[in-house]
Design a protein around this motif. Structure first.
Motif, PDB file in Angstrom:
ATOM      1  N   HIS A   8       4.142  -2.203   4.479  1.00 46.21           N
ATOM      2  CA  HIS A   8       3.114  -2.848   5.294  1.00 46.21           C
ATOM      3  C   HIS A   8       2.017  -3.405   4.398  1.00 46.21           C
ATOM      4  N   ASP A  10      -2.012  -5.478   4.538  1.00 42.12           N
ATOM      5  CA  ASP A  10      -3.162  -5.975   5.285  1.00 42.12           C
ATOM      6  C   ASP A  10      -3.205  -7.480   5.040  1.00 42.12           C
ATOM      7  N   VAL A  34       8.516  -6.842   4.870  1.00 42.40           N
ATOM      8  CA  VAL A  34       7.105  -6.781   5.245  1.00 42.40           C
ATOM      9  C   VAL A  34       6.973  -7.224   6.701  1.00 42.40           C
ATOM     10  N   PRO A  35       6.785  -6.301   7.623  1.00 39.88           N
ATOM     11  CA  PRO A  35       6.721  -6.666   9.047  1.00 39.88           C
ATOM     12  C   PRO A  35       5.642  -7.693   9.365  1.00 39.88           C
ATOM     13  N   GLU A  36       4.506  -7.606   8.681  1.00 41.90           N
ATOM     14  CA  GLU A  36       3.410  -8.540   8.964  1.00 41.90           C
ATOM     15  C   GLU A  36       3.773  -9.985   8.621  1.00 41.90           C
TER      16      GLU A  36
END
Length: 387
Positions: A8, A10, A34-36
């Motif tokens: 993950h 930011d 990376v899910p984001e």
């Protein structure tokens, strides 16, 4: 999605400075999901170098991809014969001979014009007041899009690239990018009659002479506006920033130990203006021990590859004496940037040395913030000198 380890991020922090996270990825999870970002990232230099060339698995053909949706049909999103046909059609506009004999004299004249304009002012923002118009005027010459003002071209580049990297699906970002894409098409249509009467070596003209339809010409010109505006703009301002903030490195150029070409090569390694390239997985397969599923999205992280400690000692240090040969800021496979020679000529041959030679007391006037991970560069670069 792949069975890669999940990491993950930011998004805001990654946009501000991706390098600390990328270093951790290279060390611990060099291929990770990376899910984001909705993508699997390849972060090590050797993995990117090898896997990018496996076009049968990692395809540039992404009919539903953001770049295709915003830019239209273009060689960046084609593989094999379809890609090579359009790349060969483009070659006369960007060949080493064209750069040397046609573009370089024009680059010199336009850079001098911008320096003359700025000299009496005593201060400016290198990004908006120098690098942006220099890059845009060079791009207007190269593309043949001379009916588009420099500031408008820069805004179009940013809007279309923002939309092409809009993995979070912001509708306002999409609308702005699509609006500029439509404007570029109309301006190309307006230029074509004149260029057909008097063909030249501009990109619009050579693609038209090769028989490409107007929508395909527009798709390629939009992609070239994207990379061909942001990358030189950011590399001009960024290379000057790097030399001003590392005067011991600039001294190596003035005493003949190194060259502006060395400084350019090190800057685009240190802060890769094009930080990644997306690919679509064409079939179920494996890479670097990770199982990949057909049609999932992966990112080859050029910016991470260029700071891989396996190839670069103290990779977070700006050092123009290092061997930058292993760096891949322009890619490594068949999609290696077609405009790399023109970019280096504009930046290392003219924009950086001419400004520093003619303003020898040029000094940074404030902190220089950087931003971006897909495309990265200085947001502003205030400087001053004795007018």
């Amino acid at each position: 999605m792949s069975d890669a380890p999940i990491v993950h991020i930011d998004p805001a922090a990654f946009h501000a400075d991706p390098y600390p996270v990328l270093a951790l990825m290279r060390d611990d999870t060099p291929v990770c999901y990376v899910p984001e970002l909705g993508a699997t990232l390849f972060t090590r230099r050797d993995d990117v170098f090898v896997q990018e060339k496996r076009v049968d698995v990692f395809s540039s053909h992404q009919p539903a991809g953001l770049l295709t949706r915003i830019m239209g049909p273009n060689m960046m999103r084609k593989d094999g014969d379809a890609h090579m046909f359009e790349r060969r059609a483009l070659f006369p506009a960007l060949s080493p001979r064209t750069v040397r004999d046609v573009l370089a004299p024009q680059f010199c004249a336009l850079v001098q014009g911008h320096i003359d304009r700025l000299k009496p002012l005593g201060r400016c923002d290198l990004v908006t007041d120098y690098a942006m118009p220099v890059a845009a005027d060079a791009l207007r010459i190269m593309t043949g899009l001379t009916n588009m003002e420099a500031a408008d071209l820069d805004a179009a580049s940013q809007a279309m690239l923002d939309a092409a990297a809009n993995y979070r699906g912001d509708a306002e970002v999409d609308a702005k990018g699509l609006g500029y894409a439509a404007r570029v098409l109309e301006l190309i249509k307006a230029r074509l009659p004149e260029l057909r009467r008097s063909p030249d070596l501009s990109i619009i003209s050579v693609l038209d002479q090769a028989g490409l339809d107007v929508n395909t010409i527009a798709g390629n010109v939009r992609v070239i506006i994207g990379g061909g505006q942001n990358e030189p703009r950011d590399a001009i301002a960024g290379t000057i920033w790097a030399l001003l903030s590392h005067p011991e490195q600039h001294a190596l150029i003035t005493d003949g130990t190194a060259s502006y070409g060395d400084a350019f090569g090190e800057y685009v390694r240190f802060v890769a203006p094009i930080g990644m390239s997306p690919r679509r997985v064409a079939r179920d397969d494996t890479a670097c021990g990770v199982a990949l599923e057909k049609d999932e999205l992966i990112f080859f992280m050029f910016g991470s590859a260029c700071r891989d400690a396996a190839h670069f000692t103290n990779p977070d240090r700006f050092d123009i004496t290092r061997n930058t040969g292993p760096a891949i800021p322009f890619g490594a496979g068949p999609h290696f940037c077609a405009g790399a020679a023109a970019s280096k000529n504009l930046i290392a041959g003219h924009a950086v040395p001419m400004l520093l030679d003619q303003l020898p007391d040029l000094t940074l006037d404030a902190d220089v913030p950087f931003a971006g991970w897909a495309f990265r560069g200085p947001v502003s670069c205030p400087v001053r000198w004795k007018s």
